[in-house]
Design a protein around this motif. Structure first.
Motif, PDB file in Angstrom:
ATOM      1  N   THR A 140       5.558  25.774  36.389  1.00  0.00           N
ATOM      2  CA  THR A 140       5.252  24.357  36.222  1.00  0.00           C
ATOM      3  C   THR A 140       3.878  24.016  36.795  1.00  0.00           C
ATOM      4  OG1 THR A 140       6.031  22.113  36.704  1.00  0.00           O
ATOM      5  CG2 THR A 140       6.338  23.768  38.421  1.00  0.00           C
ATOM      6  N   ARG A 141       3.338  22.893  36.331  1.00  0.00           N
ATOM      7  CA  ARG A 141       2.128  22.326  36.923  1.00  0.00           C
ATOM      8  C   ARG A 141       2.460  21.116  37.791  1.00  0.00           C
ATOM      9  NH1 ARG A 141      -2.229  22.266  31.867  1.00  0.00           N
ATOM     10  NH2 ARG A 141      -2.091  24.490  31.356  1.00  0.00           N
ATOM     11  N   LYS A 142       3.737  20.741  37.807  1.00  0.00           N
ATOM     12  CA  LYS A 142       4.154  19.582  38.584  1.00  0.00           C
ATOM     13  C   LYS A 142       4.201  19.913  40.076  1.00  0.00           C
ATOM     14  CE  LYS A 142       7.044  17.768  34.827  1.00  0.00           C
ATOM     15  NZ  LYS A 142       8.421  17.341  34.436  1.00  0.00           N
ATOM     16  N   LEU A 143       4.341  18.875  40.874  1.00  0.00           N
ATOM     17  CA  LEU A 143       4.449  19.028  42.324  1.00  0.00           C
ATOM     18  C   LEU A 143       5.838  18.623  42.821  1.00  0.00           C
ATOM     19  CD1 LEU A 143       0.977  17.592  43.427  1.00  0.00           C
ATOM     20  CD2 LEU A 143       1.649  19.999  43.176  1.00  0.00           C
ATOM     21  N   LYS A 144       6.769  18.371  41.894  1.00  0.00           N
ATOM     22  CA  LYS A 144       8.123  18.015  42.278  1.00  0.00           C
ATOM     23  C   LYS A 144       9.076  18.371  41.145  1.00  0.00           C
ATOM     24  CE  LYS A 144      10.980  14.137  43.902  1.00  0.00           C
ATOM     25  NZ  LYS A 144      10.988  12.699  44.287  1.00  0.00           N
ATOM     26  N   LEU A 145      10.190  19.009  41.491  1.00  0.00           N
ATOM     27  CA  LEU A 145      11.213  19.370  40.524  1.00  0.00           C
ATOM     28  C   LEU A 145      12.578  19.032  41.103  1.00  0.00           C
ATOM     29  CD1 LEU A 145       9.961  22.882  39.345  1.00  0.00           C
ATOM     30  CD2 LEU A 145       9.868  20.761  38.035  1.00  0.00           C
ATOM     31  N   ARG A 146      13.521  18.794  40.230  1.00  0.00           N
ATOM     32  CA  ARG A 146      14.915  18.585  40.638  1.00  0.00           C
ATOM     33  C   ARG A 146      15.752  19.712  40.051  1.00  0.00           C
ATOM     34  NH1 ARG A 146      17.131  12.658  40.174  1.00  0.00           N
ATOM     35  NH2 ARG A 146      16.009  12.567  42.170  1.00  0.00           N
TER      36      ARG A 146
END
Length: 392
Positions: A107-113
């Motif tokens: 991912t390139r995100k900084l938060k995942l659930r």
């Protein structure tokens, strides 16, 4: 199972982790711990290495109270904005302790659930991936950083494992049916409650239709779960009694892994000139796509027709078919019921014999009649009718 009933709500807090530090949005956040500790999320930095990219920073795990769906967030590595000619991505691996494999997300995100079994320790590891002109189009990987999360030991020790429900099973048709049995240390007067959550719901929801036996909730039927298909469905079954609280059970389900199709339809049999039995059927209706079904006939196969040679010399061929979701669409499917009837097909010889029997009987009767007429003519005088004398 017993009758279906709707019962009052049980305390939802029993399906959450124990009280800890609350973040401003009300979610539960475990206290930071040093690397290698078994309690709380771990904030760690990697040791020095010749890698040209640093790992992410401030890796944290927080519990928003969604039955094991935890938030994992981090900050980018130092000077990440300086990599203008490269793409910065992250590789997240996670599992619950005891699982053999790690699940992986790029991912390139900084938060995942992501989902965990809160009855065990949640483990996460994360690294930076850098690739582009600044690295000569070669992917550069940072060191790993780690974090863990679990219910505080003092709370876990107060909820004995033997009080947790047992034999928890679910099966999915057009609805989800889950059942369980009380644990061996379950006190009298216990009240069970089931809560569920999937992405799209604002908060966890309690079961509205329980399955009861002798007034005890031992199952739940959930309807309208089409939006939960091919997503993680998080479930918690808790229990409470006047004397004590029971240890909750957490489970993460995928509905397509629990689907039980209906039995195959329109089973048709025919016998070819070469004395081969051909059976054909149609996929059943329902939520399982036809390309996801495999069938059991004589052996497992994915076609909807089969031909059997005349190696079986019995007078009756009996055929039944059932289906299940194949390995391309589910981890492990459930077999459907068998087709309702056992179809028998006579062999060609039997059909020929069935036709010959009436013919033979007709010829035999005609022959007997002609023989009787012939005998009567021999006993009578020529040209005179027969008379019977009766004396007194």
């Amino acid at each position: 199972m017993g009758s279906h009933a709707v019962r009052g709500q049980a305390p939802q807090s029993l399906c959450r982790t124990a009280p800890g530090a609350l973040s401003p949005d009300g979610s539960l956040e475990a206290a930071p711990a040093r690397r290698g500790s078994a309690v709380g999320p771990l904030l760690a930095s990697s040791s020095s290495s010749p890698s040209s990219v640093a790992p992410p920073q401030d890796l944290r795990i927080t519990d928003p109270g969604l039955l094991g769906s935890l938030d994992v967030e981090w900050k980018p590595p130092p000077h990440a904005q300086s990599f203008q000619e490269c793409t910065v991505k992250y590789k997240l691996e996670y599992h619950s302790t005891g699982d053999r494999d790690w699940k992986v997300i790029f991912t390139r995100k900084l938060k995942l659930r992501v989902g965990f079994d809160l009855s065990r320790t949640a483990e996460v590891r994360l690294q930076t991936l850098l690739k582009g002109r600044c690295t000569g189009d070669v992917e550069v990987q940072s060191d790993w950083i780690y974090a863990t999360f679990q219910i505080p030991p003092q709370v876990r020790s107060s909820l004995k494992l033997e009080s947790e429900v047992q034999n928890f099973k679910c099966i999915y048709h057009d609805y989800l049916k889950c059942t369980w049995q009380p644990g061996p240390l379950t006190p009298r007067g216990v009240h069970y409650g089931l809560y569920y959550w999937y992405e799209g719901l604002e908060q966890a929801v309690q079961c509205a239709q329980y399955i009861q036996e002798q007034g005890l909730n031992l199952g739940c039927v959930l309807h309208n779960l089409s939006q939960a298909e091919y997503r993680d469905l998080h479930i918690c079954v808790n229990g409470s009694a006047a004397a004590a609280q029971l240890r909750p059970l957490y489970s993460t389900l995928r509905l397509h892994n629990l689907a039980q199709p209906s039995a195959p339809e329109q089973l048709q049999l025919s016998v070819s000139a070469a004395q081969e039995l051909r059976a054909a059927w149609s996929p059943p209706g329902g939520r399982v796509p036809p390309h996801c079904l495999e069938y059991e006939f004589v052996s497992t196969q994915m076609e909807t027709a089969v031909t059997i040679s005349r190696a079986n010399q019995s007078h009756i061929w009996c055929v039944r078919v059932r289906g299940r979701t194949n390995i391309f669409c589910a981890d492990q499917g459930f077999w459907s019921e068998w087709t309702q009837d056992c179809f028998s097909v006579p062999r060609k010889e039997d059909k020929q014999l069935f036709i010959l029997i009436p013919v033979i009987l007709s010829l035999s009767i005609s022959l007997i009649i002609f023989m009787l007429i012939g005998q009567c003519k021999k006993r009578s005088p020529a040209g005179k009718p027969l008379h019977t004398s009766v004396g007194f």
